[in-house]
Scaffold this active site. Sequence first.
Site, mmCIF file in Angstrom:
data_model
loop_
_atom_site.group_PDB
_atom_site.id
_atom_site.type_symbol
_atom_site.label_atom_id
_atom_site.label_comp_id
_atom_site.label_asym_id
_atom_site.label_seq_id
_atom_site.Cartn_x
_atom_site.Cartn_y
_atom_site.Cartn_z
ATOM 1 N N LYS A 51 17.998 74.246 165.687
ATOM 2 C CA LYS A 51 17.128 73.060 165.799
ATOM 3 C C LYS A 51 17.814 71.749 165.394
ATOM 4 C CE LYS A 51 12.832 75.665 165.616
ATOM 5 N NZ LYS A 51 11.779 75.539 166.564
ATOM 6 N N ASP A 86 17.020 82.865 157.343
ATOM 7 C CA ASP A 86 16.789 82.118 158.575
ATOM 8 C C ASP A 86 16.308 80.721 158.191
ATOM 9 O OD1 ASP A 86 15.706 80.928 160.805
ATOM 10 O OD2 ASP A 86 14.692 82.720 161.545
ATOM 11 N N TYR A 90 8.326 84.319 161.945
ATOM 12 C CA TYR A 90 8.848 84.192 163.315
ATOM 13 C C TYR A 90 10.342 83.960 163.246
ATOM 14 C CZ TYR A 90 9.534 82.378 168.055
ATOM 15 O OH TYR A 90 9.972 82.174 169.346
HETATM 16 C C1 LIG Z 1 12.346 80.355 161.691
HETATM 17 C C2 LIG Z 1 12.753 80.458 163.128
HETATM 18 N N1 LIG Z 1 13.678 81.365 163.490
HETATM 19 C C3 LIG Z 1 14.094 81.474 164.759
HETATM 20 C C4 LIG Z 1 13.575 80.673 165.760
HETATM 21 C C5 LIG Z 1 14.076 80.807 167.168
HETATM 22 O O1 LIG Z 1 14.822 79.665 167.514
HETATM 23 P P1 LIG Z 1 14.970 79.235 169.042
HETATM 24 O O2 LIG Z 1 13.604 78.829 169.505
HETATM 25 O O3 LIG Z 1 15.965 78.107 169.034
HETATM 26 O O4 LIG Z 1 15.465 80.436 169.773
HETATM 27 C C6 LIG Z 1 12.605 79.725 165.433
HETATM 28 C C7 LIG Z 1 12.019 78.866 166.470
HETATM 29 O O5 LIG Z 1 11.022 78.213 166.293
HETATM 30 C C8 LIG Z 1 12.177 79.615 164.083
HETATM 31 O O6 LIG Z 1 11.235 78.737 163.726
#
Ligand SMILES: Cc1ncc(COP(=O)(O)O)c(C=O)c1O
Length: 408
Positions: A257, A229, A143
């Site tokens: 986060k 990421d 994700y």
């Molecule tokens: C690994 C990862 N990338 C991207 C995102 C997207 O971040 P946001 O919810 O702040 O848009 C998340 C959100 O949970 C995530 O866990």
Amino acid sequence: MSSSQSPVLSPRDPRELHLPGGYGRGTFYVGERSPRLVRGSGFRVVDEGGRELIDLNNNFTVLVHGHAHPHVTEAAVAAARDGACFGMPTAAELDHAEELVARVPWVEQVRYANSGTEAVMLAVRIARASTARNRIVMLSPAYHGTADPVLPAPGAVRGVPEGTLADVVTVAPGDVDAVHAAFDAFGDDIAAVLLDLAPALGGCVPLDEAFVRAVDDLARAHGAFVIVDEIISFRHAIAGYAHDGYGLAPDLLVVGKVIGGGFPIGAVLGTEKSMRLLDPALPDGLQHGGTFTANPVSMQAGKVALEFYDHGAVERLNGLGRFARHRLDEVARSFGWHVRGVGSVFRIAPAENDSAERRRALWWAAYDHGVLLSASGVVCLSTPMDERVIEDVADRLQAGFETMEDRS
Ligand SMILES: Cc1ncc(COP(=O)(O)O)c(C=O)c1O
């Protein structure tokens, strides 16, 4: 806290009709109705019915210090008092970037966004623009937020143009052959490989080191960017999980986060070279904005949250994570579930026949016994917790599993 109460739902509020399905955010979904929270402090939250819960959700791993940390809150309030946002830079962005650059040895520059999703979008665009290529290789399941180019999971792609999907190649975690095949087929059009080193959807289990090394080597050999990421995994190590866990220096690191102290944030980190196209003075540079990007509230609260998440705090929370994973796995195992993860993040899921329905059943059973999970089963710890809190969670989960068995 009493250990077992029946779920408390406030009377249906007619204003729920103003929200599709009754929810203001899709990932809040836990069924036709959900309890609503009113406040949180440390590792506890309180719902509208007055029930206290131990929060293992922490807004999907954002709240590394739990709720309303006094110094983080003070920083946010002070920033808001001085003006919550401006159409000009403030020193707050310098302070925050200085903190991030000091943590990750290979990083030289930071560009902010308002969410992890936005930061992933920006990183992908930097890679595409820098390489003049289109395709992205990413893992599935993984994700990376809700932007079109990174939504290739089956069922999640309605509304995403076919052309966008055609530019994404997905490979299973650990499948080196599939990565080779992707580069053999499209090597001169692959702009980037996008990796989460411990994908939550893959069970929060760290990727095999040899696989990561092979992907990194292949990407470099073909002139593609490596984007890591770390929106969740940045909390696993002081310099990020790519650096400290795998010895990687990717072209771009995406974080979010925990770096915002509970306020909206995302950021792309890189070297001067990999971030070059973001220089607004460049005639051929990338357009990047965001009305709330680098706002002083997120910057100041985030900086204080990071300061309190120093080397000692990271190590302590990872140690507590090891204890919690072991202790909660003991409980889960006797009911056919298991706990897997890394650092302070883990997933509680059925060992076999995993399904959203079964995880939701546990969510409600845990809620009934005073523990807040996430419906995906991915949960995390926060720094106010200690081993006594984990023992309390273990007892409550045990009771939750027993209730589930009684109901089935
Ligand atoms: C690994 C990862 N990338 C991207 C995102 C997207 O971040 P946001 O919810 O702040 O848009 C998340 C959100 O949970 C995530 O866990």
